[in-house]
Design a protein around this motif. Structure first.
Motif, short mmCIF file in Angstrom:
data_model
loop_
_atom_site.label_atom_id
_atom_site.label_comp_id
_atom_site.label_asym_id
_atom_site.label_seq_id
_atom_site.Cartn_x
_atom_site.Cartn_y
_atom_site.Cartn_z
N SER A 1 -5.80 -11.25 23.36
CA SER A 1 -6.18 -12.43 22.58
C SER A 1 -5.93 -12.26 21.08
CB SER A 1 -7.64 -12.79 22.83
OG SER A 1 -8.51 -11.74 22.41
N ALA B 1 -3.28 -20.88 15.57
CA ALA B 1 -4.68 -21.12 15.97
C ALA B 1 -5.67 -20.78 14.87
CB ALA B 1 -5.00 -20.31 17.23
N ASN C 1 -5.23 -16.10 19.73
CA ASN C 1 -4.76 -17.20 20.58
C ASN C 1 -5.74 -18.37 20.62
OD1 ASN C 1 -6.80 -16.27 22.22
ND2 ASN C 1 -5.48 -15.65 23.91
N ALA C 2 -6.83 -18.28 19.85
CA ALA C 2 -7.80 -19.38 19.80
C ALA C 2 -8.64 -19.25 18.54
CB ALA C 2 -8.71 -19.37 21.04
N GLU C 3 -9.14 -20.39 18.06
CA GLU C 3 -10.05 -20.36 16.92
C GLU C 3 -11.37 -19.71 17.34
OE1 GLU C 3 -8.96 -24.42 14.53
OE2 GLU C 3 -9.56 -24.56 16.64
N GLY D 1 -13.36 -24.95 16.52
CA GLY D 1 -12.35 -25.39 17.47
C GLY D 1 -12.59 -26.80 17.96
#
Length: 247
Positions: free
Chosen positions: A82, A176, A149-151, A9
């Protein structure tokens, strides 16, 4: 040789530690470019692979409901959000033509069933909490979904999506997740901009509109781009360079 399986990220990892290793491998171009930009010189791109010969393509016509496979279950209650489980259930509640099949791992099953019941989706959501032949399940669906929702939450190239492509089924993947770059470039599926019902719906609509082309692309890339043999050959090159002192 140290392998990073999840995406890198915006937050820099421990570059001092990584730079002392003989070699670092990453499976995606996004992570590779970030690490190189931060000055890591011993990083190598090794794309993920699966034993794609285990899978065969069983076409599913777009008539009736659209069946989507979700094969990345949460480990914590927070991951219902998530990993997009809550968003998928909310989306399915809004779209009566959507059916979801979840492959579970024996953890938080009661919590999942409670959420399915709360959305009144028992007739359109199946939760399979046992060992199954994924090729058999993939034969019954139109596409596979993997959201985050995120790396760093899931692998850069999730195995569930590689299995899906090996079976010629398009994929829906969060922006993502680094694999989204490959999906957008090749057209083997659709990218979900954010982990929200409206964004999922937009991606599903693109999937339906371009389904025949996405299937044809999925059949091609699934058997050619992500073979286990290519992955092993790429790792062999890294190890040979390491042994020669050139990594």
């Amino acid at each position: 040789v140290y392998s990073l399986s999840s995406g890198v990220g915006d937050k820099r990892p421990n570059l001092r530690f990584l730079s002392r290793l003989t070699a670092v491998t990453v499976p995606d171009e996004r992570s590779y470019q970030r690490l190189r930009k931060w000055g890591l010189k011993n990083v190598h791109l090794v794309r993920a692979g699966v034993e794609n010969g285990r899978f065969n393509h069983t076409p599913q016509p777009l008539s009736g409901n659209l069946r989507l496979l979700v094969a990345s279950a949460p480990w914590t209650v927070a991951q219902f959000q998530s990993k997009g489980i809550d968003a998928l259930l909310a989306f399915a509640a809004q779209r009566p033509e959507i059916e979801l099949i979840f492959l579970w791992r024996g953890h938080l099953l009661d919590e999942m069933q409670r959420r399915v019941a709360a959305h009144n989706l028992a007739d359109r959501v199946q939760v399979i909490d046992e060992l199954v032949d994924v090729n058999v399940i993939l034969a019954t669906v139109h596409a596979t979904v993997n959201l985050a929702n995120a790396e760093g939450i899931v692998k850069a190239y999730p195995h569930s999506l590689l299995d899906s492509l090996a079976a010629g089924k398009p994929v829906l993947v969060s922006q993502a997740i680094p694999m989204a770059d490959f999906v957008a470039e090749t057209g083997c599926g659709a990218v979900v901009a954010t982990v929200e019902p409206i964004a999922i719906g937009q991606a599903v609509d693109r999937l339906v509109t371009n389904y025949a082309g996405m299937v044809a692309t999925a059949v091609h890339v699934g058997q050619h781009d992500f073979s286990q043999q290519k992955m092993i050959a790429a790792y062999r090159t890294v190890y040979q360079a390491a042994l020669a002192g050139d990594a």
